[in-house]
Design an enzyme around this catalytic site. Structure first.
Site, PDB file in Angstrom:
ATOM      1  N   ARG A  53       0.841  -1.200   0.000  1.00 32.73           N
ATOM      2  CA  ARG A  53       0.000   0.000   0.000  1.00 32.73           C
ATOM      3  C   ARG A  53       0.875   1.247   0.000  1.00 32.73           C
ATOM      4  NH1 ARG A  53      -2.375   1.275   4.550  1.00 32.73           N
ATOM      5  NH2 ARG A  53      -3.506   2.950   3.542  1.00 32.73           N
ATOM      6  N   LYS A 117       2.125  -7.888  12.051  1.00 34.68           N
ATOM      7  CA  LYS A 117       1.498  -8.068  10.739  1.00 34.68           C
ATOM      8  C   LYS A 117       1.778  -9.466  10.187  1.00 34.68           C
ATOM      9  CE  LYS A 117       1.105  -5.691   6.311  1.00 34.68           C
ATOM     10  NZ  LYS A 117       1.085  -4.362   5.716  1.00 34.68           N
ATOM     11  N   ARG A 251      -0.970   4.183  14.268  1.00 30.88           N
ATOM     12  CA  ARG A 251      -0.092   3.572  15.276  1.00 30.88           C
ATOM     13  C   ARG A 251      -0.847   3.527  16.604  1.00 30.88           C
ATOM     14  NH1 ARG A 251       2.234   2.858  11.451  1.00 30.88           N
ATOM     15  NH2 ARG A 251       4.150   3.692  10.585  1.00 30.88           N
TER      16      ARG A 251
HETATM   17  O1  BTN Z   1       0.356  -4.488   3.327  1.00 31.50           O
HETATM   18  C1  BTN Z   1       0.470  -4.001   2.200  1.00 31.50           C
HETATM   19  O2  BTN Z   1       1.040  -2.926   2.028  1.00 31.50           O
HETATM   20  C2  BTN Z   1      -0.094  -4.755   1.024  1.00 31.50           C
HETATM   21  C3  BTN Z   1       0.810  -5.870   0.611  1.00 31.50           C
HETATM   22  C4  BTN Z   1       0.253  -6.678  -0.545  1.00 31.50           C
HETATM   23  C5  BTN Z   1       1.251  -7.686  -1.044  1.00 31.50           C
HETATM   24  C6  BTN Z   1       0.666  -8.595  -2.090  1.00 31.50           C
HETATM   25  S1  BTN Z   1       1.744  -9.947  -2.454  1.00 31.50           S
HETATM   26  C7  BTN Z   1       0.758 -10.383  -3.821  1.00 31.50           C
HETATM   27  C8  BTN Z   1       0.313  -9.095  -4.487  1.00 31.50           C
HETATM   28  N1  BTN Z   1       1.294  -8.657  -5.441  1.00 31.50           N
HETATM   29  C9  BTN Z   1       1.895  -7.532  -5.079  1.00 31.50           C
HETATM   30  O3  BTN Z   1       2.798  -6.965  -5.708  1.00 31.50           O
HETATM   31  N2  BTN Z   1       1.384  -7.098  -3.928  1.00 31.50           N
HETATM   32  C10 BTN Z   1       0.336  -7.969  -3.441  1.00 31.50           C
END
Ligand code: BTN
Length: 254
Positions: A53, A117, A251
């Site tokens: 994100r 997480k 947070r």
């Molecule tokens: O927590 C986050 O910031 C979101 C992470 C999302 C990761 C997943 S892994 C599969 C898919 N492909 C990516 O490039 N990102 C999501």
């Protein structure tokens, strides 16, 4: 992982593709979105440029995480999709809960285990020529969390090594069924069908939190769950404020 086996174990009827390595399963499906005609699940054994994100990266090492994206079409376009990432969090957390893994949600859509997480969700969208929206629901779940990876991430993170007992194909099929069911329900009833469930899973309900916007404190208050569009409710000294997910991050103060 084995695409045929995942499809055979799943009830969702979604085409499954498994690749050994790619940059990002989200980027791959977004690029294909204009040509897609039906839902697709793309699983990568390893991503070299995983996206998170707010422009962040998603780091993982081969064999140490589940990284996959599901492309799903919403005939009604972008309208009403604001709460979708949170609904996906509910689906993921409830599916893990049914598998005996107790997890909670951090707004907007991180999955936490014992406060750390465990999984991240990135939903990206593309509008098709006919006005429908293709949503790419990307999910990364930590299976093993080596110290070296935790060091690179810069904070502690959770993992779920119990997966070794279940098997990756079976877990993937189970997660796919939970997601497909949630996406169909969301298409019909929107986030209204998920709001109470999200609030039940909320990790920081009633706890003091700080909301940061690009590192700057924007609000402080008690986290009061989400409203029926997925916005965070914060009870501050100046009254209740409503926060839209964007580049902000949350947070705990305690
Ligand atoms: O927590 C986050 O910031 C979101 C992470 C999302 C990761 C997943 S892994 C599969 C898919 N492909 C990516 O490039 N990102 C999501």
């Amino acid at each position: 992982m084995n695409a045929d086996r995942i499809m055979a174990l799943s009830r969702a009827g979604v085409a499954v593709e498994v690749v050994e390595e790619t940059g990002s399963t989200n980027a791959d499906l977004l690029a294909r979105a204009p040509r897609l005609t039906a839902p697709v699940l793309l699983v990568a054994e390893h991503q070299t440029a995983g996206r998170g994100r707010a422009g962040r990266s998603w780091l993982s090492e081969p064999g140490h995480s589940l990284t996959f994206s599901l492309a799903w079409r919403f005939a009604g376009g972008l309208r009403g999709l604001a709460g979708l990432p949170l609904a996906i969090g509910v689906a993921l957390a409830e599916t893990l809960g049914r598998l005996g893994q107790s997890v909670q949600l951090k707004w907007p859509n991180d999955v936490l285990k014992d406060g750390d997480k465990l999984a991240g969700i990135l939903v990206e969208t593309q509008v098709a020529a006919d006005g429908a929206a293709w949503t790419i629901v990307g999910i990364g779940v930590n299976l093993v969390m080596p110290d070296a990876l935790e060091d690179r991430i810069g904070r502690s993170a959770a993992a779920m090594p119990w997966l070794a007992r279940m098997g990756r194909d079976e877990l993937m099929a189970t997660l796919l069924d939970g997601l497909a069911e949630a996406l169909a329900l969301f298409a019909r009833d929107g986030f209204a069908a998920f709001v109470a469930r999200w609030n039940t899973l909320h990790a920081w309900q009633g706890r003091p939190v700080v909301l940061l916007d690009r590192g700057e404190v924007q609000h402080e208050g008690l986290a009061a769950g989400v409203d029926d569009t997925g916005r965070l409710l914060l009870d501050t000294a100046a009254g209740r404020v409503t926060i839209v997910a964007g580049d902000v991050s949350l947070r705990t103060k305690d």
